[in-house]
Design a protein around this motif. Sequence first.
Motif, PDB file in Angstrom:
ATOM      1  N   GLY A 160       1.070  -1.213  -0.046  1.00 28.34           N
ATOM      2  CA  GLY A 160      -0.067   0.086   0.022  1.00 28.34           C
ATOM      3  C   GLY A 160       0.820   1.307  -0.021  1.00 28.34           C
ATOM      4  O   GLY A 160       2.117   1.272  -0.006  1.00 28.34           O
ATOM      5  N   ASP A 161       0.192   2.276  -0.062  1.00 30.50           N
ATOM      6  CA  ASP A 161       0.893   3.695  -0.167  1.00 30.50           C
ATOM      7  C   ASP A 161       1.279   4.277   1.341  1.00 30.50           C
ATOM      8  O   ASP A 161       2.571   4.586   1.096  1.00 30.50           O
ATOM      9  CB  ASP A 161      -0.436   4.532  -0.579  1.00 30.50           C
ATOM     10  CG  ASP A 161      -0.900   4.218  -1.948  1.00 30.50           C
ATOM     11  OD1 ASP A 161      -2.197   4.744  -2.210  1.00 30.50           O
ATOM     12  OD2 ASP A 161      -0.557   3.908  -2.825  1.00 30.50           O
ATOM     13  N   ASN A 162       0.847   3.914   2.186  1.00 30.41           N
ATOM     14  CA  ASN A 162       1.391   4.317   3.409  1.00 30.41           C
ATOM     15  C   ASN A 162       2.642   4.114   4.026  1.00 30.41           C
ATOM     16  O   ASN A 162       3.532   4.655   4.349  1.00 30.41           O
ATOM     17  CB  ASN A 162       0.172   4.214   4.599  1.00 30.41           C
ATOM     18  CG  ASN A 162      -1.019   4.956   4.457  1.00 30.41           C
ATOM     19  OD1 ASN A 162      -1.094   5.792   3.743  1.00 30.41           O
ATOM     20  ND2 ASN A 162      -2.036   4.361   5.206  1.00 30.41           N
ATOM     21  N   ILE A 163       2.869   2.827   3.598  1.00 29.42           N
ATOM     22  CA  ILE A 163       4.409   2.060   3.961  1.00 29.42           C
ATOM     23  C   ILE A 163       5.345   2.636   3.165  1.00 29.42           C
ATOM     24  O   ILE A 163       6.420   2.635   3.636  1.00 29.42           O
ATOM     25  CB  ILE A 163       4.240   0.674   3.861  1.00 29.42           C
ATOM     26  CG1 ILE A 163       5.405  -0.156   4.697  1.00 29.42           C
ATOM     27  CG2 ILE A 163       4.327   0.242   2.311  1.00 29.42           C
ATOM     28  CD1 ILE A 163       4.909   0.138   6.055  1.00 29.42           C
ATOM     29  N   VAL A 164       5.187   3.444   2.084  1.00 27.58           N
ATOM     30  CA  VAL A 164       6.017   4.154   1.260  1.00 27.58           C
ATOM     31  C   VAL A 164       5.978   5.643   1.379  1.00 27.58           C
ATOM     32  O   VAL A 164       7.114   6.137   1.850  1.00 27.58           O
ATOM     33  CB  VAL A 164       5.939   3.809  -0.229  1.00 27.58           C
ATOM     34  CG1 VAL A 164       6.633   4.640  -0.953  1.00 27.58           C
ATOM     35  CG2 VAL A 164       6.162   2.382  -0.539  1.00 27.58           C
ATOM     36  N   VAL A 165       4.928   6.003   1.601  1.00 30.39           N
ATOM     37  CA  VAL A 165       4.679   7.618   1.426  1.00 30.39           C
ATOM     38  C   VAL A 165       5.296   8.316   2.896  1.00 30.39           C
ATOM     39  O   VAL A 165       6.094   9.121   3.095  1.00 30.39           O
ATOM     40  CB  VAL A 165       3.302   8.306   1.054  1.00 30.39           C
ATOM     41  CG1 VAL A 165       3.219   9.743   1.441  1.00 30.39           C
ATOM     42  CG2 VAL A 165       3.096   7.893  -0.263  1.00 30.39           C
ATOM     43  N   ILE A 166       4.748   7.637   3.922  1.00 30.52           N
ATOM     44  CA  ILE A 166       5.021   8.237   5.448  1.00 30.52           C
ATOM     45  C   ILE A 166       6.425   8.291   5.513  1.00 30.52           C
ATOM     46  O   ILE A 166       7.164   9.029   5.955  1.00 30.52           O
ATOM     47  CB  ILE A 166       4.291   7.460   6.365  1.00 30.52           C
ATOM     48  CG1 ILE A 166       2.766   7.830   6.114  1.00 30.52           C
ATOM     49  CG2 ILE A 166       4.713   7.880   7.719  1.00 30.52           C
ATOM     50  CD1 ILE A 166       1.760   7.055   6.851  1.00 30.52           C
ATOM     51  N   PRO A 167       7.385   7.068   5.402  1.00 29.39           N
ATOM     52  CA  PRO A 167       8.605   7.169   5.713  1.00 29.39           C
ATOM     53  C   PRO A 167       9.472   8.107   4.583  1.00 29.39           C
ATOM     54  O   PRO A 167      10.312   8.701   4.888  1.00 29.39           O
ATOM     55  CB  PRO A 167       9.299   5.862   5.656  1.00 29.39           C
ATOM     56  CG  PRO A 167       8.031   4.784   5.392  1.00 29.39           C
ATOM     57  CD  PRO A 167       6.839   5.634   5.103  1.00 29.39           C
TER      58      PRO A 167
END
Length: 148
Positions: free
Chosen positions: A16-23
């Motif tokens: 998903g997106d969160n695991i990439v965008v947040i870090p």
Amino acid sequence: MLVMRPIMGRIQDRRGDNIVVIPALVSVIIALSLIASAQSGFVLLLGGGLLGFGYGTLVSAGQTIALARAARGHATLAIASFFLLLDLGTGLGPTVLGILIPVVGFRGLFVIGAALAAISLAGYLLLVARRPGGQGTQDPPDRSPSEP
């Protein structure tokens, strides 16, 4: 950027997106903070490396998100809009923020950049992270999995 983009792309596809965008946003915040406070070449290079990772990841992840959330038949509009806004920010951001250099100096400018990235992270967490697709890839509501 060249090494991390394919790796982070696969992670985004699977998790998903969160695991990439947040870090990536956190990386930009840390990078700009390090650059602002750098007292040695090593710290400056570390900040530059983290900034490359964060920016490179955000550009490709953002393009993926724009395309995935576009309505059927609007993929070209989504990508064009994404790059128009990216280019606008890349072109106008340094010009507008550069006006502040006489007042805040270069270190202050990087602190402002870190603050803007932190605001972006807060906005992402509040407005985007909880939506479908954040925790796992999903088709937008107006597309069925069998459609191209």
